[in-house]
Design a protein around this motif. Structure first.
Motif, PDB file in Angstrom:
ATOM      1  N   ARG A 382       0.814  -1.220   0.000  1.00 42.39           N
ATOM      2  CA  ARG A 382       0.000   0.000   0.000  1.00 42.39           C
ATOM      3  C   ARG A 382       0.844   1.264   0.000  1.00 42.39           C
ATOM      4  N   THR A 383       2.071   1.178   0.523  1.00 43.37           N
ATOM      5  CA  THR A 383       2.890   2.379   0.676  1.00 43.37           C
ATOM      6  C   THR A 383       3.416   2.918  -0.647  1.00 43.37           C
ATOM      7  N   ARG A 384       3.286   2.130  -1.733  1.00 38.97           N
ATOM      8  CA  ARG A 384       3.876   2.542  -3.016  1.00 38.97           C
ATOM      9  C   ARG A 384       2.840   3.080  -3.994  1.00 38.97           C
ATOM     10  N   VAL A 385       1.630   3.324  -3.525  1.00 39.84           N
ATOM     11  CA  VAL A 385       0.576   3.805  -4.423  1.00 39.84           C
ATOM     12  C   VAL A 385       0.980   5.098  -5.125  1.00 39.84           C
ATOM     13  N   LYS A 386       1.591   6.021  -4.392  1.00 40.46           N
ATOM     14  CA  LYS A 386       1.918   7.332  -4.966  1.00 40.46           C
ATOM     15  C   LYS A 386       3.300   7.380  -5.610  1.00 40.46           C
ATOM     16  N   SER A 388       4.786   4.559  -7.469  1.00 43.26           N
ATOM     17  CA  SER A 388       5.003   3.607  -8.563  1.00 43.26           C
ATOM     18  C   SER A 388       4.857   4.293  -9.920  1.00 43.26           C
ATOM     19  N   PRO A 389       5.912   4.343 -10.737  1.00 40.54           N
ATOM     20  CA  PRO A 389       5.798   4.974 -12.058  1.00 40.54           C
ATOM     21  C   PRO A 389       4.843   4.232 -12.978  1.00 40.54           C
ATOM     22  N   GLU A 390       4.804   2.874 -12.871  1.00 36.85           N
ATOM     23  CA  GLU A 390       3.894   2.103 -13.720  1.00 36.85           C
ATOM     24  C   GLU A 390       2.438   2.454 -13.414  1.00 36.85           C
ATOM     25  N   LEU A 391       2.116   2.571 -12.136  1.00 37.05           N
ATOM     26  CA  LEU A 391       0.756   2.900 -11.754  1.00 37.05           C
ATOM     27  C   LEU A 391       0.405   4.329 -12.151  1.00 37.05           C
ATOM     28  N   SER A 392       1.329   5.239 -11.958  1.00 37.48           N
ATOM     29  CA  SER A 392       1.083   6.634 -12.342  1.00 37.48           C
ATOM     30  C   SER A 392       0.795   6.759 -13.833  1.00 37.48           C
ATOM     31  N   ALA A 393       1.554   6.018 -14.644  1.00 40.13           N
ATOM     32  CA  ALA A 393       1.352   6.068 -16.100  1.00 40.13           C
ATOM     33  C   ALA A 393      -0.011   5.487 -16.487  1.00 40.13           C
ATOM     34  N   ALA A 394      -0.408   4.407 -15.805  1.00 40.79           N
ATOM     35  CA  ALA A 394      -1.710   3.789 -16.101  1.00 40.79           C
ATOM     36  C   ALA A 394      -2.853   4.712 -15.717  1.00 40.79           C
ATOM     37  N   ILE A 395      -2.711   5.397 -14.599  1.00 38.76           N
ATOM     38  CA  ILE A 395      -3.749   6.338 -14.168  1.00 38.76           C
ATOM     39  C   ILE A 395      -3.889   7.480 -15.164  1.00 38.76           C
ATOM     40  N   GLU A 396      -2.753   8.017 -15.596  1.00 34.99           N
ATOM     41  CA  GLU A 396      -2.777   9.119 -16.573  1.00 34.99           C
ATOM     42  C   GLU A 396      -3.468   8.703 -17.861  1.00 34.99           C
ATOM     43  N   ALA A 397      -3.204   7.491 -18.304  1.00 32.86           N
ATOM     44  CA  ALA A 397      -3.813   7.009 -19.546  1.00 32.86           C
ATOM     45  C   ALA A 397      -5.330   6.885 -19.411  1.00 32.86           C
ATOM     46  N   GLU A 398      -5.789   6.333 -18.294  1.00 30.06           N
ATOM     47  CA  GLU A 398      -7.228   6.177 -18.089  1.00 30.06           C
ATOM     48  C   GLU A 398      -7.914   7.528 -17.923  1.00 30.06           C
ATOM     49  N   GLU A 399      -7.272   8.451 -17.217  1.00 29.82           N
ATOM     50  CA  GLU A 399      -7.849   9.784 -17.030  1.00 29.82           C
ATOM     51  C   GLU A 399      -7.942  10.529 -18.348  1.00 29.82           C
ATOM     52  N   ALA A 400      -6.946  10.354 -19.194  1.00 28.65           N
ATOM     53  CA  ALA A 400      -6.978  11.006 -20.506  1.00 28.65           C
ATOM     54  C   ALA A 400      -8.130  10.463 -21.349  1.00 28.65           C
ATOM     55  N   GLY A 403     -11.460  11.917 -19.843  1.00 28.73           N
ATOM     56  CA  GLY A 403     -11.624  13.362 -19.978  1.00 28.73           C
ATOM     57  C   GLY A 403     -12.459  13.920 -18.832  1.00 28.73           C
ATOM     58  N   THR A 404     -13.446  14.764 -19.169  1.00 34.54           N
ATOM     59  CA  THR A 404     -14.301  15.381 -18.152  1.00 34.54           C
ATOM     60  C   THR A 404     -15.532  14.544 -17.833  1.00 34.54           C
ATOM     61  N   THR A 405     -15.638  13.372 -18.452  1.00 32.17           N
ATOM     62  CA  THR A 405     -16.843  12.546 -18.261  1.00 32.17           C
ATOM     63  C   THR A 405     -16.716  11.531 -17.136  1.00 32.17           C
ATOM     64  N   GLY A 406     -15.569  11.502 -16.458  1.00 35.34           N
ATOM     65  CA  GLY A 406     -15.376  10.549 -15.370  1.00 35.34           C
ATOM     66  C   GLY A 406     -14.125  10.879 -14.595  1.00 35.34           C
ATOM     67  N   ARG A 407     -13.742   9.997 -13.707  1.00 37.95           N
ATOM     68  CA  ARG A 407     -12.528  10.232 -12.921  1.00 37.95           C
ATOM     69  C   ARG A 407     -12.001   8.921 -12.353  1.00 37.95           C
ATOM     70  N   VAL A 408     -10.746   8.957 -11.892  1.00 37.52           N
ATOM     71  CA  VAL A 408     -10.054   7.811 -11.306  1.00 37.52           C
ATOM     72  C   VAL A 408      -9.548   8.200  -9.930  1.00 37.52           C
ATOM     73  N   LEU A 409      -9.710   7.294  -8.973  1.00 38.03           N
ATOM     74  CA  LEU A 409      -9.158   7.515  -7.639  1.00 38.03           C
ATOM     75  C   LEU A 409      -8.600   6.196  -7.133  1.00 38.03           C
ATOM     76  N   ILE A 410      -7.307   6.170  -6.831  1.00 39.65           N
ATOM     77  CA  ILE A 410      -6.650   4.981  -6.275  1.00 39.65           C
ATOM     78  C   ILE A 410      -5.991   5.385  -4.965  1.00 39.65           C
ATOM     79  N   ARG A 411      -6.322   4.652  -3.900  1.00 40.56           N
ATOM     80  CA  ARG A 411      -5.793   5.028  -2.591  1.00 40.56           C
ATOM     81  C   ARG A 411      -5.641   3.793  -1.708  1.00 40.56           C
ATOM     82  N   PRO A 412      -4.685   3.834  -0.786  1.00 39.94           N
ATOM     83  CA  PRO A 412      -4.586   2.748   0.196  1.00 39.94           C
ATOM     84  C   PRO A 412      -5.695   2.897   1.219  1.00 39.94           C
ATOM     85  N   SER A 413      -6.304   1.784   1.613  1.00 41.38           N
ATOM     86  CA  SER A 413      -7.327   1.824   2.647  1.00 41.38           C
ATOM     87  C   SER A 413      -6.704   2.238   3.971  1.00 41.38           C
ATOM     88  N   GLY A 414      -7.444   3.043   4.734  1.00 45.31           N
ATOM     89  CA  GLY A 414      -6.971   3.437   6.051  1.00 45.31           C
ATOM     90  C   GLY A 414      -7.392   2.486   7.140  1.00 45.31           C
TER      91      GLY A 414
END
Length: 447
Positions: A382-386, A388-400, A403-414
């Motif tokens: 969980r500590t590597r969520v923010k 990880s370059p692979e995860l960051s790239a995947a998030i950017e691709a999905e967000e692109a 566009g403005t029609t949705g969103r992505v949120l990935i977070r470690p559970s508290g």
């Protein structure tokens, strides 16, 4: 070793992660830290201790009480009560500390400890850090008359129910309601409050045996509630979780009304009554985009926080707002409670139905939920969520792509050992596909 306190106290598998010695040590440390901070200055300290019905709460309660009394704190045992009741009674009974034993919506084998200050608010992060730092350090315990005394409370349920009823703007007379108590802490309080508010009440999930809490019932399992509402021809159904700080609902047809919809309904009710401070609702980043759009269209502001009702509350207190909550059903009505209160929320949601004369399904149409998919990924770092370059790239691709029609949120559970992957999109299929793609990346990139 990570921080012992999570977003909602200390939680884990009872008798493995959360043991009797740890519970005792935490209680001693809390008493010492608060005493050193001057919280007990000039008087003999008092703590109230409550719990939900899970079996492990019995030995953990004994450990907490022993720890507090050994540190010179008098203890008033409240027994089985909702978390918000313990918070309320901490303040009302002029206690210096409140302790609640519960793992909320988790299964019966888990348990947890959360602390409240004398005003009924959860302890600040810095105080929790000081308690954790004090664990296992040397101290000189009191002796003789200096040790704490222990007694049982009487009338705690009545006192809390009476408080809830004073907050209601209208009677619930004429409404038939099914309430699911999750075989948890609200098993006595919720039906009693609803009946005394005037509703005809059918109760399910109100036979706790210490092991059946949240087991196929309550706010995390709404199928039984929906079935009961349809079977009994009820106007609505209300579901609490194990410690009753959450509330979700179902309509007469059995359709789910989630925390975002409840917040939208109650925000408009408060605004109509001139009681919504700053025409603002405080919500977390997990709230549905449809909620934010509905509030904007109604002329209300939304302030976002990190996930966790404690962060919602912190923002409310800092900026002077009085209403907020989470999609999960933690709704904070700060004029009446210091924490999320599922029984209070259910009463006020039903009051909105009674006052308006409109069915719950119609009120819930104030917002349109954007399709949202949540995937929980276990057994990853969980500590590597923010980082990880692979995860960051995947998030950017999905967000692109969204566009403005949705969103992505990935977070470690508290509160649990997992990473939560949430995607909103114009259709359920798009949201599901994107969420699964991202979940696959989490599984591979965070091993």
């Amino acid at each position: 070793m990570g921080r012992l306190f999570g977003t909602d106290g200390v939680r884990g598998l009872a008798n493995r992660d959360l043991t009797a010695p740890l519970a005792m040590d935490l209680s001693v440390a809390a008493a010492r830290v608060l005493g050193e901070a001057g919280a007990f200055e000039g008087h003999r300290p008092l703590a109230v201790v409550g719990r939900d019905p899970r079996a492990s709460g019995e030995f953990l309660e004994a450990a907490v009480v022993a720890g507090l009394a050994s540190a010179g704190v008098d203890v008033l045992r409240l027994g089985v009560l909702p978390t918000p009741a313990v918070a309320y009674l901490t303040s009302t009974l002029d206690a210096d500390l409140g302790v609640m034993l519960s793992a909320s919506h988790n299964a019966a084998p888990d348990n947890g400890i959360k602390f409240f200050d004398r005003s009924g608010y959860k302890l600040a992060d810095e105080i929790e850090d000081r308690i954790e730092a004090a664990l296992g350090t040397d101290w000189t315990p009191p002796t003789g008359a200096g040790v704490g005394r222990v007694r049982d409370a009487h009338g705690a349920v009545e006192q809390y129910v009476a408080h809830l009823l004073t907050t209601l703007p209208v009677s619930l007379h004429g409404l038939k309601v099914v309430v699911d108590c999750a075989n948890g802490a609200s098993w006595e309080v919720a039906p009693e409050a609803l009946r005394r508010a005037g509703a005809e009440v059918v109760t399910i999930g109100a036979a706790p045996d210490g092991l059946n809490i949240n087991d196929g019932c309550g706010s995390t399992h709404l199928d039984a509630l929906a079935e009961a509402v349809r079977k009994h021809g009820a106007d609505a159904g209300i579901a609490n979780d194990g410690d009753a700080d959450r509330c979700l609902a179902v309509t007469a047809a059995g359709d789910v009304v989630d925390g975002d919809q409840i917040m939208a309904i109650l925000a408009l009710e408060l605004r109509e009554a001139g009681k919504l401070a700053g025409d603002t609702v405080v919500a977390t980043v997990m709230s549905n985009l449809g909620f934010k759009i509905a509030m904007r269209d109604a002329g209300l502001n939304v302030v976002e926080t990190a996930v966790g009702d404690r962060y919602v509350l912190e923002s409310m207190k800092e900026h002077g707002y009085n209403f907020g909550g989470e999609q999960s059903g933690h709704v904070i009505m700060l004029d009446s409670a210091t924490t999320g209160d599922g029984v209070l929320t259910g009463l006020h949601l039903l009051a909105a139905v009674a006052r308006s004369g409109r069915p719950l399904d119609e009120l819930a149409k104030v917002m349109t939920r954007l399709p949202q998919v949540l995937v929980n990924v276990r057994d990853v770092d969980r500590t590597r969520v923010k980082t990880s370059p692979e995860l960051s790239a995947a998030i950017e691709a999905e967000e692109a792509a969204l566009g403005t029609t949705g969103r992505v949120l990935i977070r470690p559970s508290g509160t649990e050992p997992m990473v939560r992957v949430m995607v909103e999109a114009p259709t359920q299929e798009e949201a599901g596909s994107a969420a699964e793609r991202l979940a696959d990346v989490v599984r591979t990139a965070l091993r």
